[in-house]
Design a protein around this motif. Structure first.
Motif, PDB file in Angstrom:
ATOM      1  N   ALA A   1       0.849  -1.193   0.000  1.00 19.67           N
ATOM      2  CA  ALA A   1       0.000   0.000   0.000  1.00 19.67           C
ATOM      3  C   ALA A   1       0.880   1.237   0.000  1.00 19.67           C
ATOM      4  O   ALA A   1       1.962   1.249   0.602  1.00 19.67           O
ATOM      5  N   VAL A   2       0.411   2.291  -0.693  1.00 19.15           N
ATOM      6  CA  VAL A   2       1.153   3.550  -0.757  1.00 19.15           C
ATOM      7  C   VAL A   2       0.243   4.714  -0.393  1.00 19.15           C
ATOM      8  O   VAL A   2      -0.971   4.663  -0.592  1.00 19.15           O
ATOM      9  N   TYR A   3       0.873   5.753   0.125  1.00 22.00           N
ATOM     10  CA  TYR A   3       0.204   7.003   0.486  1.00 22.00           C
ATOM     11  C   TYR A   3       0.995   8.141  -0.141  1.00 22.00           C
ATOM     12  O   TYR A   3       2.203   8.257   0.083  1.00 22.00           O
ATOM     13  N   GLU A   4       0.339   8.981  -0.941  1.00 22.30           N
ATOM     14  CA  GLU A   4       0.987  10.130  -1.559  1.00 22.30           C
ATOM     15  C   GLU A   4       0.725  11.375  -0.713  1.00 22.30           C
ATOM     16  O   GLU A   4      -0.435  11.732  -0.453  1.00 22.30           O
ATOM     17  N   GLY A   5       1.791  12.033  -0.296  1.00 23.57           N
ATOM     18  CA  GLY A   5       1.648  13.253   0.477  1.00 23.57           C
ATOM     19  C   GLY A   5       1.465  14.480  -0.394  1.00 23.57           C
ATOM     20  O   GLY A   5       1.622  14.437  -1.620  1.00 23.57           O
ATOM     21  N   ASP A   6       1.138  15.579   0.237  1.00 20.78           N
ATOM     22  CA  ASP A   6       1.017  16.867  -0.441  1.00 20.78           C
ATOM     23  C   ASP A   6       2.291  17.673  -0.219  1.00 20.78           C
ATOM     24  O   ASP A   6       3.037  17.430   0.747  1.00 20.78           O
ATOM     25  N   PRO A   7       2.580  18.653  -1.069  1.00 17.06           N
ATOM     26  CA  PRO A   7       3.746  19.513  -0.839  1.00 17.06           C
ATOM     27  C   PRO A   7       3.656  20.180   0.530  1.00 17.06           C
ATOM     28  O   PRO A   7       2.627  20.754   0.891  1.00 17.06           O
ATOM     29  N   GLY A   8       4.726  20.053   1.285  1.00 19.40           N
ATOM     30  CA  GLY A   8       4.756  20.662   2.604  1.00 19.40           C
ATOM     31  C   GLY A   8       4.116  19.839   3.701  1.00 19.40           C
ATOM     32  O   GLY A   8       4.183  20.217   4.882  1.00 19.40           O
ATOM     33  N   GLU A   9       3.472  18.728   3.363  1.00 21.54           N
ATOM     34  CA  GLU A   9       2.833  17.892   4.383  1.00 21.54           C
ATOM     35  C   GLU A   9       3.908  17.165   5.190  1.00 21.54           C
ATOM     36  O   GLU A   9       4.779  16.493   4.634  1.00 21.54           O
ATOM     37  N   ASP A  10       3.860  17.314   6.497  1.00 20.97           N
ATOM     38  CA  ASP A  10       4.843  16.638   7.352  1.00 20.97           C
ATOM     39  C   ASP A  10       4.178  15.477   8.081  1.00 20.97           C
ATOM     40  O   ASP A  10       3.019  15.149   7.856  1.00 20.97           O
TER      41      ASP A  10
END
Length: 796
Positions: A693-702
């Protein structure tokens, strides 16, 4: 001319087609293999039983003793048939009925087949032994096609000689599109079906020399009625009307969109003169968005053409698959069109019609998917991600049980031509709902790659279970400093098990330096990374930056600093979720990499198997069992020990073995975008399913990490899956089998030639706990007090 209406909605089976209730012997399936390039399957004739092989197959060559890294044993050409274990051969899937739809006109009986023709088409009776083999396990299929108007009564009207000589008279031979075959899950639950759609249209009954003004007036008087009952109205130019009248006036000019089901009854009541309602088959995805990226979508072939009518044209525009399984198996699903002969008078009146060949419906594609699992995976993804993916694979067979990407879309909007506005909206969405992330999304594998580094180090002999490296906050390599994910403090001395559990970067840096880039990257290619998994739908191959690739790409030698990035799954590494899942399935199996299988078989309408795609091994591993045990122990500790990085993947039913991962994905305006992984298998001691499983973050998301973002996704998915399995009476201990006495037992899922396989307990050992609970009194020894007491009481 009004008789064209029932013609356009006619469809039926040809004489000789096997239907439920017939006693025709089901043909033996032709065993074929699905190759990596996944060619379109061809319908194959029945073959006689294969004779027993005269000699055993050649054994694979022994591993090389050269110091170079060992390579995977690639199996023979998978385009050739391979033997399949009997227990892996599935029974034909009972295909469910389609949703019944009302027919627009009163049905009549289909033409009866003549007895002589029926006898001629009946297959030759097989030998008794062969017949028994063919019939076994092939149940009758309960399948109804969506109802349509049955065959019309053929018209034998006399055609005047004047009409035969008039250039405005017309004889046409047209085709009747066949109903498309179904796509179902492994249990027969429908994923793609057919329904009836109804289109309003103009029917011109005018001669060729009618003035242009009269043609347009005739059309414009009737178009408002069609616009009222058609979604989005119906915008049509005068040029289109005149072109259709000139070239195709014998056929209705149909609106672009069908009449909504709720408005169908009102639209068909007392149709104005010159307006017809035409039924045709329409693709239906009954579960909406579910499995959309695997199913694909439909598109019209040529649209509503205005070209001059020709013999062989369809009576309504056909559709074709344009993506996923719909495109891959389009030829199988499409069926065979029927043929009809029409004669029109000079005034446009239909004088006769004769159906010369009935359409043959398409065949059923049986996938490996489990609809219940698929819905669970998609539901959890939507709840926990904005963008992400998950793949679940059966360890024993390589079957894809669920493969979900978020966001997704509803393929029903493409069923008979997507609206421009809907398509532009999908393309403009920054989250890319049309992207099948599970098989076409490429990501750095992050720390899930560390199991490859660990196995490479163990197989090289440079590291063993007693090798300890310091897990420091950073490691100096050349002029660069490489950090651990925990930069605050060191975590002490670790071996391979604790390094996997804690995902210590600096331990793997040192192990990779001792092992070398060639063996690290070679291990990854042995497990199938950097190449396609064998799916029958498009997928990306990913990339493993081997030293050879590096020299070609960068015209130089890979440095130690480059190896530091590669060994922890960063740098030029790229994998897809389906690849990572197959890698985990290979670790669980221990002996080979499975070829991913999405389609199990092709079935005819009567339920007989036309083609079967057996489970395949993609490559053999030849990994030492002791080294596999160490890696599996580390992966089990990741989830099940208190300081493991993947505790969030725990569920209430079975133990999980897995590996977390977090990666710097790409830079945008100087800011890193991160993504996270969790991949593994379960149950940990007797694997049934592998997953990634994968999770894509957003720019700047910590605060993005595999343990925090992705492990809970896996925990929620398998909690729901095993809860459902338990509610349906399935034990959590392993797949059910039956022993020689007919008693249900649980069998191990890992391979027989894996030294780490859990041994099946003997009956005496299995019964030991029960015997301990009800311990019988031991018999008295002769000469003892108990013997003497029983002797005196006359019981000895």
């Amino acid at each position: 001319m009004k008789r064209i209406i029932p013609l356009l909605c006619f469809i039926c089976l040809t004489p000789g087609t096997s239907l439920p209730g017939q006693t025709e012997v089901a043909p033996r399936p032709k065993i074929i293999s699905e190759t990596e390039v996944a060619p379109r399957p061809k319908i194959v004739p029945e073959d006689p039983p294969d004779p027993a092989p005269a000699k055993p197959p050649a054994q694979p060559a022994p591993p090389t003793t050269e110091p170079e890294p060992p390579k995977a044993k690639i199996l023979p050409d998978s385009s050739k048939p391979m033997p399949v274990a009997p227990e892996l051969l599935p029974d034909p899937i009972p295909v469910p009925r389609d949703t019944p739809m009302p027919a627009p006109v009163k049905p009549t009986s289909p033409p009866e087949t003549k007895p002589k023709q029926e006898e001629a088409e009946k297959p030759k009776a097989p030998e008794p032994e062969e017949a028994a083999r063919k019939v076994k396990g092939v149940p009758s299929v309960n399948l109804n096609l969506p109802p349509v108007t049955p065959p019309i009564k053929e018209q034998k009207s006399a055609i005047p000689i004047s009409d035969r000589n008039d250039k405005n008279a017309r004889t046409l031979f047209l085709t009747i599109p066949a109903p498309r075959g179904q796509i179902v899950d492994r249990n027969g639950a429908p994923l793609a079906q057919n329904k009836m759609a109804y289109f309003l249209g103009l029917q011109f009954n005018l001669k060729n020399n009618t003035p242009t003004y009269d043609v347009l007036r005739y059309a414009r008087e009737r178009i408002p009625y069609i616009q009222k009952h058609t979604p989005d109205g119906w915008e049509i130019t005068d040029e289109t009307i005149l072109e259709h009248y000139k070239n195709r006036r014998w056929m209705p000019l149909l609106a672009k969109r069908p009449v909504p089901a709720e408005a169908q009854e009102n639209a068909s009541k007392e149709l104005p003169a010159g307006i017809v309602i035409v039924p045709c088959y329409y693709r239906l995805y009954p579960n909406g968005r579910t499995a959309c990226h695997m199913l694909g979508e439909m598109g019209r072939v040529g649209g509503m053409t205005t070209n001059p009518i020709q013999n062989g044209d369809p009576i309504w525009p056909g559709c074709e698959g344009r993506g996923g399984l719909e495109q891959r198996f389009d030829e199988v699903l499409r069926g065979t069109p029927g043929k009809i002969n029409l004669v029109f008078s000079a005034t446009g009146e239909k004088l006769s019609e004769e159906i010369t060949e009935h359409p043959k419906p398409g065949q059923t594609v049986v996938t490996s998917l489990d609809l219940g699992f698929q819905k669970i995976a998609e539901r959890v993804l939507r709840a926990r991600t904005q963008r992400g993916a998950i793949v679940i694979m059966e360890v024993a067979t390589g079957d894809v049980i669920a493969m979900a990407s978020n966001p997704d879309y509803d393929p029903n909007v493409f069923a008979y031509g997507v609206r421009d506005a809907d398509y532009k909206k999908l393309l403009a969405n920054p989250d890319k709902p049309l992207l099948a992330r599970a098989n076409n999304g490429t990501y750095p594998p992050a720390s899930t790659f560390k199991v490859m580094t660990a196995l490479a180090a163990l197989e090289s002999g440079k590291v063993d279970g007693g090798t300890y490296y310091e897990c420091s906050p950073s490691l100096q390599v050349g002029d660069k400093l490489f950090h651990n994910w925990n930069r605050k403090s060191g975590e002490g001395s670790m071996n391979v098990v604790s390094a996997i559990k804690r995902s210590c970067n600096t331990w793997f840096y040192q192990a990779a330096l001792a092992t070398g880039a060639a063996q690290v990257t070679s291990m990854a290619t042995r497990f199938g990374l950097g190449e396609k998994t064998g799916l029958c739908i498009p997928e990306y191959a990913g990339r493993v930056p081997t030293p050879e690739w590096w020299r070609t790409k960068y015209k130089g030698t890979m440095s130690s600093g480059d190896l530091m990035n590669i060994c922890i799954g960063q740098g030029d590494n790229l994998v897809t979720p389906i690849q990572d899942c197959a890698m985990m399935a290979a670790i669980a199996r221990g002996h080979s990499v499975p070829r991913a299988r999405l389609v199990q078989q092709i079935q005819a309408l009567d339920g007989s198997i036309i083609e079967f795609f057996p489970p395949e091994k993609k490559a053999e591993l030849d990994i030492q069992a002791a080294n596999l045990r160490l890696v599996r122990s580390g992966m089990k500790a990741v989830v099940n020990e208190s300081d493991g990085t993947g505790k969030g993947a725990r569920n209430d039913y079975v133990s999980v073995a897995g590996k977390t991962g977090t990666a710097q994905w790409y830079l945008i305006k100087g800011t890193w975008v991160h993504m996270a992984w969790f991949a593994g298998y379960l149950p940990a001691d007797n694997p049934e399913y592998a997953f990634a499983a994968v999770y894509e973050g957003d720019p700047g998301e910590d605060q993005i990490s595999g343990g925090k973002k992705v492990a809970p996704i896996v925990g929620d998915v398998f909690n729901a899956i095993y809860r459902s399995k338990k509610e349906h009476g399935d034990s959590m201990d392993g797949p059910e089998d039956v022993d020689k006495d007919g008693n249900k037992i649980r069998k191990a899922r890992v391979a027989e030639n894996d030294d780490d396989q859990p041994k099946k307990p003997k009956k005496a050992e299995a019964a030991a706990p029960e015997a301990a609970a009800q311990e019988p009194v031991a018999p008295a020894r002769e000469g003892g007090l108990r013997w003497l007491w029983k002797k005196m009481r006359g019981k000895e």
